[in-house]
Design an enzyme around this catalytic site. Structure first.
Site, PDB file in Angstrom:
ATOM      1  N   HIS A 180       0.844  -1.202   0.000  1.00 34.82           N
ATOM      2  CA  HIS A 180       0.000   0.000   0.000  1.00 34.82           C
ATOM      3  C   HIS A 180       0.882   1.256   0.000  1.00 34.82           C
ATOM      4  O   HIS A 180       0.645   2.186  -0.773  1.00 34.82           O
ATOM      5  CB  HIS A 180      -0.916  -0.029   1.232  1.00 34.82           C
ATOM      6  CG  HIS A 180      -1.816   1.157   1.369  1.00 34.82           C
ATOM      7  ND1 HIS A 180      -3.181   1.091   1.166  1.00 34.82           N
ATOM      8  CD2 HIS A 180      -1.556   2.443   1.696  1.00 34.82           C
ATOM      9  CE1 HIS A 180      -3.704   2.305   1.358  1.00 34.82           C
ATOM     10  NE2 HIS A 180      -2.747   3.143   1.685  1.00 34.82           N
ATOM     11  N   GLU A 181       1.920   1.256   0.835  1.00 32.93           N
ATOM     12  CA  GLU A 181       2.756   2.461   0.969  1.00 32.93           C
ATOM     13  C   GLU A 181       3.684   2.647  -0.236  1.00 32.93           C
ATOM     14  O   GLU A 181       3.928   3.773  -0.652  1.00 32.93           O
ATOM     15  CB  GLU A 181       3.554   2.412   2.280  1.00 32.93           C
ATOM     16  CG  GLU A 181       2.724   2.212   3.553  1.00 32.93           C
ATOM     17  CD  GLU A 181       1.528   3.135   3.706  1.00 32.93           C
ATOM     18  OE1 GLU A 181       1.484   4.189   3.046  1.00 32.93           O
ATOM     19  OE2 GLU A 181       0.614   2.784   4.478  1.00 32.93           O
ATOM     20  N   HIS A 201       1.814   4.339  -2.812  1.00 39.86           N
ATOM     21  CA  HIS A 201       1.784   5.792  -2.568  1.00 39.86           C
ATOM     22  C   HIS A 201       3.002   6.470  -3.200  1.00 39.86           C
ATOM     23  O   HIS A 201       2.879   7.531  -3.814  1.00 39.86           O
ATOM     24  CB  HIS A 201       1.793   6.087  -1.065  1.00 39.86           C
ATOM     25  CG  HIS A 201       0.438   6.177  -0.436  1.00 39.86           C
ATOM     26  ND1 HIS A 201      -0.467   7.152  -0.763  1.00 39.86           N
ATOM     27  CD2 HIS A 201      -0.156   5.429   0.524  1.00 39.86           C
ATOM     28  CE1 HIS A 201      -1.573   6.989  -0.038  1.00 39.86           C
ATOM     29  NE2 HIS A 201      -1.406   5.939   0.744  1.00 39.86           N
TER      30      HIS A 201
HETATM   31 ZN    ZN Z   1      -2.726   5.120   2.095  1.00 45.33          ZN
END
Ligand code: ZN
Length: 136
Positions: A126-127, A130
């Site tokens: 998830h990161e 980003h």
């Molecule tokens: Zn996030």
């Protein structure tokens, strides 16, 4: 220093630049800001606190793991899940991989290659997304 959470999706959709030792202050800001949101947050990318460098933090037990310039070099066993994000409202579907290999620099900018699996692997994916300007 605790930083405000960035919810500007135009900024968040920009690909982050590679981090350099000049970005060291961001490491402490990530630690402080994650600690401040620890009840509802398991990870954070630098652009979520307004820094455009490629750096992430993931909660691990009571501590946290900082990955500088993380790059996922292998991923196996995809699955569908739902995720929330401190920068967004609500939960959204995401495809993640059960097991990943990540090349990264640690807080002292020393290189590592490490395998991660399960929930920590999900947080890292998830990161890292980003950092690539990809939101769930
Ligand atoms: Zn996030």
């Amino acid at each position: 220093m605790i930083q405000p959470i960035n919810r500007d999706t135009l900024f968040l959709q920009r690909k982050a630049r590679l981090a350099t030792p000049a970005d060291r202050a961001v490491i402490q800001n990530l630690k402080d800001t994650l600690a401040a949101h620890r009840a509802g947050c398991v990870g954070m990318a630098a652009n979520m606190i307004g820094a455009d460098c490629r750096m992430i933090i993931a909660a691990v037990g009571p501590g946290a793991l900082v990955l500088v310039n993380p790059r996922i070099t292998a991923k196996v066993r995809p699955y569908q899940t739902q995720e929330g994000c401190l920068s967004l409202t609500g939960e959204r579907p995401a495809t993640r991989f059960e097991s990943i290999t990540v090349a990264y620099l640690d807080e002292q900018f020393r290189p590592h290659t490490q395998d991660f699996s399960g929930f920590l692997a999900q947080v890292i994916q998830h990161e890292v997304a980003h950092c690539d300007g990809v939101l769930i």
